[in-house]
Design an enzyme around this catalytic site. Structure first.
Site, short mmCIF file in Angstrom:
data_model
loop_
_atom_site.label_atom_id
_atom_site.label_comp_id
_atom_site.label_asym_id
_atom_site.label_seq_id
_atom_site.Cartn_x
_atom_site.Cartn_y
_atom_site.Cartn_z
N TYR A 1 25.25 75.83 -31.95
CA TYR A 1 24.55 75.52 -30.69
C TYR A 1 25.07 76.47 -29.63
CZ TYR A 1 23.75 70.93 -32.93
OH TYR A 1 23.40 69.92 -33.78
N HIS B 1 13.70 69.22 -36.57
CA HIS B 1 14.97 68.51 -36.77
C HIS B 1 14.75 67.25 -37.62
CE1 HIS B 1 19.04 69.12 -34.82
NE2 HIS B 1 19.27 67.98 -35.43
N ARG C 1 17.33 65.44 -45.94
CA ARG C 1 17.43 64.13 -46.61
C ARG C 1 17.29 64.24 -48.11
NH1 ARG C 1 14.59 63.58 -41.92
NH2 ARG C 1 15.32 62.11 -40.35
C1 LIG Z 1 21.73 62.96 -41.11
C2 LIG Z 1 21.22 64.27 -40.56
C3 LIG Z 1 22.06 65.07 -39.79
C4 LIG Z 1 21.60 66.28 -39.28
N1 LIG Z 1 22.46 67.08 -38.57
C5 LIG Z 1 22.04 68.29 -38.10
C6 LIG Z 1 22.92 69.15 -37.39
O1 LIG Z 1 24.09 68.83 -37.19
N2 LIG Z 1 22.42 70.33 -36.93
C7 LIG Z 1 21.12 70.72 -37.16
O2 LIG Z 1 20.70 71.79 -36.73
N3 LIG Z 1 20.27 69.91 -37.84
C8 LIG Z 1 20.70 68.73 -38.32
N4 LIG Z 1 19.83 67.92 -39.01
C9 LIG Z 1 18.47 68.41 -39.29
C10 LIG Z 1 18.42 69.16 -40.62
O3 LIG Z 1 19.07 70.40 -40.53
C11 LIG Z 1 16.95 69.43 -41.03
O4 LIG Z 1 16.31 70.11 -40.00
C12 LIG Z 1 16.20 68.15 -41.35
O5 LIG Z 1 17.00 67.28 -42.12
C13 LIG Z 1 14.92 68.48 -42.11
O6 LIG Z 1 14.19 67.34 -42.38
P1 LIG Z 1 14.28 66.55 -43.79
O7 LIG Z 1 15.48 65.69 -43.70
O8 LIG Z 1 13.00 65.80 -43.81
O9 LIG Z 1 14.40 67.58 -44.87
C14 LIG Z 1 20.27 66.69 -39.52
C15 LIG Z 1 19.44 65.89 -40.30
C16 LIG Z 1 19.89 64.70 -40.83
C17 LIG Z 1 18.97 63.85 -41.67
#
Ligand SMILES: Cc1cc2nc3c(=O)[nH]c(=O)nc-3n(C[C@H](O)[C@H](O)[C@H](O)COP(=O)(O)O)c2cc1C
Length: 386
Positions: free
Chosen positions: A131, A278, A333
């Site tokens: 970030y 996200h 996920r």
């Molecule tokens: C539990 C969780 C934590 C996440 N933490 C971050 C993070 O710290 N930084 C970030 O850029 N994206 C984060 N994401 C978003 C993921 O990088 C990604 O964009 C997202 O999981 C994609 O959607 P999907 O879960 O349907 O594949 C997070 C997603 C989840 C489910």
């Protein structure tokens, strides 16, 4: 239900729900507000149908692709996600190990639970998610640590300058680190194995940032608090361009949704855009990445790599995204449920199932390599949406 009974993401999700205390499960599973974007992210894939070509002689399918300077054996890699040791004590180690076995890349979150230094020793290609912090020295230090520890790519997340409103976290009493609250007490008591591992293994930490947050202030009590207190809200294209220059290696902007923004990423010389909302955890009511992919691919395809991120639960979702112009896909996920269900053994099985599905379905599509997938193999369902 055991890992060997899990055949797809939905099965792993069910097992994760059994294994995790409710606040932790819902932190992974939930999205912002009404979760309409979260749900749409996956439903969007059902608005386009694959149209196979037959009798092509395709016996084998080569799934390899090159993205962010890395030749991957799969067109799918691990999105960066925070807090992985809360989901399973192996945490990021499990993801790094399976990435290496499968020949793919893993993303590491700024809010990861294993250090840049430790993860840098893993052989698999790795991307660090960063970030723009208010404290410029923290951002610069993270970049230097990534460089010193052989990270291959940097992804600047731009869709989380304030935290999304995740109401399930309030309902179930999710805090970081986990605390016993009235809402969560029973659930922790009902999951003694998780609670035992959490209490008796290494202390929970965010090793990439904790020394910064601890000096002068208190450690952020939650992700929400971290995002809301540490992020520079007035982040601009100049910040992104500056970061790209400072890093100097393969650089992605994560969370790009508009065509104009995709063009600006080309202008600042980014290697890739990660088309993402996200995982539906930030701006609810925003468009699904797959719905937006055609417009982005039309505008900037061939000028910048396009990574489709969000909603992927099946190998066919990846094939649809590639047919529509993505260079590769990433997901969160789809491996986090498996991590929670069974650590590295769960992640390995989940990724093997997805790989086999992609391979089988490429052959059924009549394609020998991912380059052969194209828009002519995808048909809209005449405006009919789910
Ligand atoms: C539990 C969780 C934590 C996440 N933490 C971050 C993070 O710290 N930084 C970030 O850029 N994206 C984060 N994401 C978003 C993921 O990088 C990604 O964009 C997202 O999981 C994609 O959607 P999907 O879960 O349907 O594949 C997070 C997603 C989840 C489910």
């Amino acid at each position: 239900m055991r890992i060997k009974d899990c055949y797809n993401t939905a099965d792993f999700r069910r097992l994760a729900k059994k294994r995790l205390p409710a606040p932790i499960f819902h932190y992974i599973d939930g999205g912002a507000d009404d979760e309409s974007t979260l749900n749409r992210n996956t439903a969007a894939f059902d608005t386009a149908d694959l149209v196979p070509n037959v009798l092509t002689g395709a016996e084998q399918a080569d799934l390899s692709t090159t993205v962010l300077g890395q030749q991957l054996q799969l067109p799918l890699f691990f999105s960066p996600t925070a807090m992985q040791r809360l989901f399973h004590h192996e945490g990021e180690r499990a993801i790094a190990a399976v990435a290496e076995e499968m020949g793919t890349m893993f993303g590491v979150s700024t809010l990861g639970t294993r250090s840049i230094e430790e993860l840098g020793r893993h052989k698999a290609p790795k991307l660090f998610q960063i970030y723009v912090h208010k404290d410029a020295a923290l951002t610069a230090d993270l970049i230097e640590r990534c460089r010193a520890n052989h990270f291959d790519a940097l992804a600047l997340t731009v869709d989380a300058i304030v935290a999304g409103n995740r109401e399930r976290d309030y309902h179930y009493g999710f805090t970081t680190p986990p605390k016993l609250t009235a809402a969560s007490l029973l659930s922790f008591a009902l999951h003694p194995q998780w609670s035992f591992n959490y209490l008796l293994r290494e202390k929970f930490d965010l090793p990439n940032v904790s020394h910064y947050i601890e000096t002068g202030s208190t450690i952020a009590a939650s992700v929400v608090e971290y995002l809301d207190t540490q992020m520079k809200r007035s982040i601009s294209w100049d910040d992104a361009a500056e970061m790209r220059q400072l890093w100097g290696g393969p650089f992605a902007v994560k969370g790009v949704m508009s065509v104009d923004d995709a063009k600006r990423c080309v202008d600042i010389g980014a290697t890739a855009i990660i088309v993402s909302n996200h995982g539906g955890r930030q701006l609810d009511g925003s468009r699904a990445p797959f719905d937006q992919l055609a417009a982005i691919a039309d505008a900037v395809g061939g000028q910048i790599e396009i990574i489709l991120d969000g909603g992927i639960r099946r190998g066919t979702h990846v094939l649809k995204a590639l047919a529509r112009g993505a260079t590769a896909c990433s997901g969160g996920r789809l491996y986090l449920y498996a991590l929670a269900a069974g650590g590295s053994a769960g992640v390995r099985r989940a990724m093997e199932r997805l790989r086999d599905e992609m391979q089988r379905d490429m052959i059924l599509m009549g394609c020998r390599s991912v380059d052969e997938l194209n828009e002519s193999m995808l048909n809209e369902r005449n405006g009919q949406t789910l």
